[in-house]
Write a protein that holds these residues in place. Structure first.
Motif, mmCIF file in Angstrom:
data_model
loop_
_atom_site.group_PDB
_atom_site.id
_atom_site.type_symbol
_atom_site.label_atom_id
_atom_site.label_comp_id
_atom_site.label_asym_id
_atom_site.label_seq_id
_atom_site.Cartn_x
_atom_site.Cartn_y
_atom_site.Cartn_z
ATOM 1 N N TYR A 19 24.329 25.907 -3.240
ATOM 2 C CA TYR A 19 23.015 26.374 -3.047
ATOM 3 C C TYR A 19 23.611 27.994 -4.402
ATOM 4 C CZ TYR A 19 27.286 29.852 -1.020
ATOM 5 O OH TYR A 19 28.696 30.303 -0.386
ATOM 6 N N VAL A 21 21.813 32.232 -3.865
ATOM 7 C CA VAL A 21 20.902 32.612 -3.791
ATOM 8 C C VAL A 21 20.239 33.347 -4.024
ATOM 9 C CG1 VAL A 21 21.191 34.348 -1.816
ATOM 10 C CG2 VAL A 21 22.547 32.112 -1.721
ATOM 11 N N GLN A 25 22.188 38.781 0.466
ATOM 12 C CA GLN A 25 21.431 38.709 1.937
ATOM 13 C C GLN A 25 22.220 40.413 2.968
ATOM 14 O OE1 GLN A 25 19.414 37.186 2.535
ATOM 15 N NE2 GLN A 25 18.988 36.563 0.769
ATOM 16 N N ASN A 90 30.666 32.115 5.685
ATOM 17 C CA ASN A 90 29.443 32.040 4.991
ATOM 18 C C ASN A 90 28.926 30.816 5.432
ATOM 19 O OD1 ASN A 90 30.211 34.854 3.349
ATOM 20 N ND2 ASN A 90 31.045 33.423 2.076
ATOM 21 N N GLU A 91 29.514 29.614 5.785
ATOM 22 C CA GLU A 91 28.825 28.185 6.048
ATOM 23 C C GLU A 91 27.673 29.239 7.344
ATOM 24 O OE1 GLU A 91 30.054 24.143 7.648
ATOM 25 O OE2 GLU A 91 31.712 24.942 7.143
ATOM 26 N N LEU A 94 25.313 30.715 6.399
ATOM 27 C CA LEU A 94 24.246 30.381 5.910
ATOM 28 C C LEU A 94 23.009 28.916 6.425
ATOM 29 C CD1 LEU A 94 22.536 29.320 2.410
ATOM 30 C CD2 LEU A 94 24.801 27.548 2.393
ATOM 31 N N LYS A 97 20.713 30.198 9.036
ATOM 32 C CA LYS A 97 19.235 31.158 8.207
ATOM 33 C C LYS A 97 18.080 29.556 8.249
ATOM 34 C CE LYS A 97 21.119 34.854 6.532
ATOM 35 N NZ LYS A 97 21.028 36.459 7.087
ATOM 36 N N LEU A 166 17.134 30.546 1.309
ATOM 37 C CA LEU A 166 18.289 30.279 0.367
ATOM 38 C C LEU A 166 18.235 29.002 -0.382
ATOM 39 C CD1 LEU A 166 20.088 31.172 3.656
ATOM 40 C CD2 LEU A 166 20.014 32.239 1.724
ATOM 41 N N ILE A 168 18.933 25.563 -1.181
ATOM 42 C CA ILE A 168 20.103 24.920 -1.302
ATOM 43 C C ILE A 168 19.664 23.606 -1.879
ATOM 44 C CG2 ILE A 168 21.738 23.511 0.292
ATOM 45 C CD1 ILE A 168 21.189 25.798 1.748
#
Length: 186
Positions: A19, A21, A25, A90-91, A94, A97, A166, A168
């Protein structure tokens, strides 16, 4: 339901995501509900084998029922997954969102002692491979239904790759990662 209503939802293993970004954020908190391990044990009947929906390289997925009666899919990460607490957080941030009709929604999570658990919406018709490779069920997927599934997959990928804030890249696209929603009749 009419075949035109069939759609697919993408799921993924975070380890398979790349991913990017564009902007950092702000804040690390998710608005998702945090569940206790005890509540998840009760919801899954203590991770009963009969509630097991599947397993991946480093996780097990169970069907559960939350206290309000909502059916959920509970992904319990294996202790040998190698995923640390920060990676797990973090997962959660992520995935929370990412909201799209062709992506499976994350509904909550649990971090307690060595347990790391994700709670997803439950899609009752299993994965695409369960139908494609079953000689008795594969005929259910006529070309209209197959086209609708392909279109749903493409919409989900387009959102992930281009339209979400984001960006991905999904690198683990396979039939077992395509879940069929309640609109599918098998």
């Amino acid at each position: 339901m009419a075949s035109s209503q069939l759609s697919g939802g993408l799921v993924w293993d975070f380890c398979s995501l790349s991913y990017y970004v564009e902007e950092k954020q702000e804040g690390n908190n998710s608005d998702l509900p945090v569940h206790t391990f005890d509540a998840i044990q009760i919801a899954t009947d203590y991770f009963c084998e009969s509630n097991k929906l599947g397993e991946g390289g480093f996780d097990y997925i169970y069907k559960g029922v939350l206290p309000g009666g909502q059916e959920v899919a509970v992904k319990r990460l294996s202790r040998s997954s190698g995923q640390g607490l920060e990676e797990f957080k973090n997962e959660v941030i992520l995935i929370s969102k990412l909201q799209h009709r062709n992506l499976v929604r994350l509904l909550g999570y649990c971090i307690q002692a060595h347990e790391k658990i994700l709670i997803y919406e439950y899609l009752p018709n299993k994965s695409l491979d369960a139908i494609l490779f079953d000689p008795l069920k594969k005929d259910v997927l006529d070309w209209n239904r197959r086209f609708n599934i392909i279109e749903g997959i493409a919409r989900g990928l387009l959102y992930l790759h281009r339209d979400s804030m984001l960006q991905i890249i999904h690198r683990d696209l396979k039939a077992s990662n395509i879940l069929l929603d309640e609109k599918h009749e098998s």
